[in-house]
Design an enzyme around this catalytic site. Structure first.
Site, PDB file in Angstrom:
ATOM      1  N   PRO A  28      -0.773 -10.589   3.726  1.00  0.00           N
ATOM      2  CA  PRO A  28      -0.476 -11.573   4.783  1.00  0.00           C
ATOM      3  C   PRO A  28      -0.018 -12.921   4.223  1.00  0.00           C
ATOM      4  O   PRO A  28       0.547 -13.722   4.965  1.00  0.00           O
ATOM      5  CB  PRO A  28      -1.791 -11.691   5.557  1.00  0.00           C
ATOM      6  CG  PRO A  28      -2.846 -11.064   4.707  1.00  0.00           C
ATOM      7  CD  PRO A  28      -2.164 -10.133   3.764  1.00  0.00           C
ATOM      8  N   GLU A  84     -10.763  -7.009   1.940  1.00  0.00           N
ATOM      9  CA  GLU A  84     -10.361  -8.425   1.922  1.00  0.00           C
ATOM     10  C   GLU A  84      -9.171  -8.672   1.020  1.00  0.00           C
ATOM     11  O   GLU A  84      -8.514  -9.705   1.110  1.00  0.00           O
ATOM     12  CB  GLU A  84     -11.532  -9.308   1.494  1.00  0.00           C
ATOM     13  CG  GLU A  84     -12.588  -9.493   2.571  1.00  0.00           C
ATOM     14  CD  GLU A  84     -11.989  -9.956   3.892  1.00  0.00           C
ATOM     15  OE1 GLU A  84     -11.501 -11.097   3.947  1.00  0.00           O
ATOM     16  OE2 GLU A  84     -11.999  -9.170   4.856  1.00  0.00           O
ATOM     17  N   ARG A 114      16.710   4.485   7.279  1.00  0.00           N
ATOM     18  CA  ARG A 114      17.766   4.526   8.286  1.00  0.00           C
ATOM     19  C   ARG A 114      19.084   3.928   7.796  1.00  0.00           C
ATOM     20  O   ARG A 114      20.112   4.091   8.435  1.00  0.00           O
ATOM     21  CB  ARG A 114      17.315   3.883   9.598  1.00  0.00           C
ATOM     22  CG  ARG A 114      16.922   2.447   9.477  1.00  0.00           C
ATOM     23  CD  ARG A 114      16.400   1.926  10.790  1.00  0.00           C
ATOM     24  NE  ARG A 114      17.430   1.915  11.823  1.00  0.00           N
ATOM     25  CZ  ARG A 114      18.517   1.148  11.804  1.00  0.00           C
ATOM     26  NH1 ARG A 114      18.725   0.293  10.816  1.00  0.00           N
ATOM     27  NH2 ARG A 114      19.409   1.195  12.764  1.00  0.00           N
ATOM     28  N   ASP A 163      24.277  -2.852  14.890  1.00  0.00           N
ATOM     29  CA  ASP A 163      22.845  -3.150  14.992  1.00  0.00           C
ATOM     30  C   ASP A 163      22.561  -4.625  15.192  1.00  0.00           C
ATOM     31  O   ASP A 163      23.268  -5.464  14.668  1.00  0.00           O
ATOM     32  CB  ASP A 163      22.169  -2.829  13.657  1.00  0.00           C
ATOM     33  CG  ASP A 163      21.532  -1.467  13.682  1.00  0.00           C
ATOM     34  OD1 ASP A 163      21.572  -0.828  14.727  1.00  0.00           O
ATOM     35  OD2 ASP A 163      21.011  -1.084  12.635  1.00  0.00           O
TER      36      ASP A 163
HETATM   37  C1  9D3 Z   1     -10.184 -11.507   7.851  1.00  0.00           C
HETATM   38  C2  9D3 Z   1      -9.533 -11.446   6.525  1.00  0.00           C
HETATM   39  N1  9D3 Z   1      -8.510 -12.482   6.345  1.00  0.00           N
HETATM   40  C3  9D3 Z   1      -9.115 -13.791   6.116  1.00  0.00           C
HETATM   41  C4  9D3 Z   1      -8.475 -14.830   6.979  1.00  0.00           C
HETATM   42  C5  9D3 Z   1      -7.690 -12.177   5.198  1.00  0.00           C
HETATM   43  C6  9D3 Z   1      -7.030 -10.861   5.287  1.00  0.00           C
HETATM   44  C7  9D3 Z   1      -7.202  -9.931   4.285  1.00  0.00           C
HETATM   45  C8  9D3 Z   1      -6.567  -8.694   4.367  1.00  0.00           C
HETATM   46  C9  9D3 Z   1      -6.217 -10.556   6.353  1.00  0.00           C
HETATM   47  C10 9D3 Z   1      -5.585  -9.297   6.423  1.00  0.00           C
HETATM   48  C11 9D3 Z   1      -5.777  -8.386   5.446  1.00  0.00           C
HETATM   49  C12 9D3 Z   1      -5.105  -7.058   5.511  1.00  0.00           C
HETATM   50  N2  9D3 Z   1      -3.672  -7.226   5.749  1.00  0.00           N
HETATM   51  C13 9D3 Z   1      -2.731  -6.738   4.964  1.00  0.00           C
HETATM   52  O1  9D3 Z   1      -3.044  -6.087   3.974  1.00  0.00           O
HETATM   53  C14 9D3 Z   1      -1.355  -7.047   5.242  1.00  0.00           C
HETATM   54  C15 9D3 Z   1      -0.747  -7.769   6.310  1.00  0.00           C
HETATM   55  C16 9D3 Z   1      -1.263  -8.405   7.467  1.00  0.00           C
HETATM   56  O2  9D3 Z   1      -2.465  -8.434   7.747  1.00  0.00           O
HETATM   57  N3  9D3 Z   1      -0.389  -9.036   8.297  1.00  0.00           N
HETATM   58  C17 9D3 Z   1       0.944  -9.057   8.087  1.00  0.00           C
HETATM   59  N4  9D3 Z   1       1.475  -8.484   7.021  1.00  0.00           N
HETATM   60  C18 9D3 Z   1       0.641  -7.842   6.157  1.00  0.00           C
HETATM   61  S1  9D3 Z   1       1.125  -7.075   4.763  1.00  0.00           S
HETATM   62  C19 9D3 Z   1      -0.391  -6.624   4.342  1.00  0.00           C
END
Ligand code: 9D3
Length: 246
Positions: free
Chosen positions: A90, A117, A155, A170
């Site tokens: 994220p 996490e 694709r 597209d």
């Molecule tokens: C509650 C945990 N978060 C603390 C604020 C951190 C967190 C850790 C791991 C939030 C999400 C995740 C798991 N997410 C992914 O591995 C992930 C992800 C996402 O959550 N949103 C958008 N793109 C991606 S790419 C990988």
């Protein structure tokens, strides 16, 4: 191109590789997806791949050692000396069609899917070449983002889209949002009709109507994309005249 996917949930991938228009790209190995189940690289009898974080706090962390062993095995099995290693996170840069096209023109990559996490930072520091996010919302892991990327890549392969021109028309390929689409019946039971121009048989008019619907929708929803299309020289005089008068 080849994608090596490191995941504790390899079974999430199989159905996506065997269905829909993208199936052909995967089955022909145009997009060669190899799954590396992370638990196979655990050394203890419980096949543990996670543990509690140093410093305390909630949740679990993916252990460095199973990941290091898996990455070593993947790298030994790939042709490149230093393949791209994408960590779905994220905190990464947002995935977009430019990234998809860049990857589609190369040898592929290693896709690292985190759960819990996150991953022990030392693994990321040593191996990861780019961090990629799907957007500003919270998922439970990197598998769905990896599948989204693989779908977007598949694709683009030859023979996947029925109409070879579909790419050019597209959303995003010319930088504008797609126009609306209509099919049978011409009138729905509640009386709503298909726009008359689409029934007219006048191909130039239809082309112009679709272009204007794309321009209007993009100007309303994504003015940033209008600006980018303009900067890239993708807007004609007629496009500019339409945008100016609305
Ligand atoms: C509650 C945990 N978060 C603390 C604020 C951190 C967190 C850790 C791991 C939030 C999400 C995740 C798991 N997410 C992914 O591995 C992930 C992800 C996402 O959550 N949103 C958008 N793109 C991606 S790419 C990988």
């Amino acid at each position: 191109m080849r994608f090596d996917v490191l995941t504790i949930f390899p079974e999430l991938f199989a159905p996506h590789l065997t269905h829909g228009v993208t199936r052909r790209a995967f089955e022909s190995r145009q997009v060669d997806v190899r799954l590396w189940p992370l638990r196979d690289f655990a050394e203890d009898n419980y096949r543990r791949v996670d543990d509690r974080p140093y410093g305390g706090g909630p949740g679990m962390v993916m252990l460095a050692e199973p990941l290091e062993r898996a990455l070593e095995a993947v790298k030994a099995d790939r042709a490149e000396a230093a393949p791209a290693v994408i960590h779905f996170s994220p905190t990464g840069r947002r995935m977009d069609q430019a990234l998809v096209q860049l990857l589609a023109s190369g040898p592929g990559a290693v896709l690292l899917c985190g759960r819990y996490e996150g991953i022990d930072q030392r693994v990321l520091d040593r191996h990861v070449t780019q961090e990629v996010s799907l957007g500003d919302f919270v998922l439970s892991g990197g598998e769905l983002p990896a599948l989204a990327l693989l779908d977007a890549l598949a694709r683009l392969q030859d023979g996947v889209l029925g109409d070879a021109q579909s790419h050019q028309q597209d959303s995003f390929s010319d930088g504008l949002l797609d126009c609306p689409h209509y099919s049978r019946p011409e009138v729905l039971p509640d009386g709503r009709e298909v726009p008359a121009v689409l029934m007219s048989g006048h191909h130039a008019d239809i082309r112009r109507w679709r272009r204007e619907r794309s321009l209007a929708l993009t100007a309303t929803r994504r003015p940033d994309l209008i600006e980018a299309a303009r900067a890239a020289g993708l807007l004609s005089k007629a496009d500019e005249a339409f945008l100016a008068k609305r």
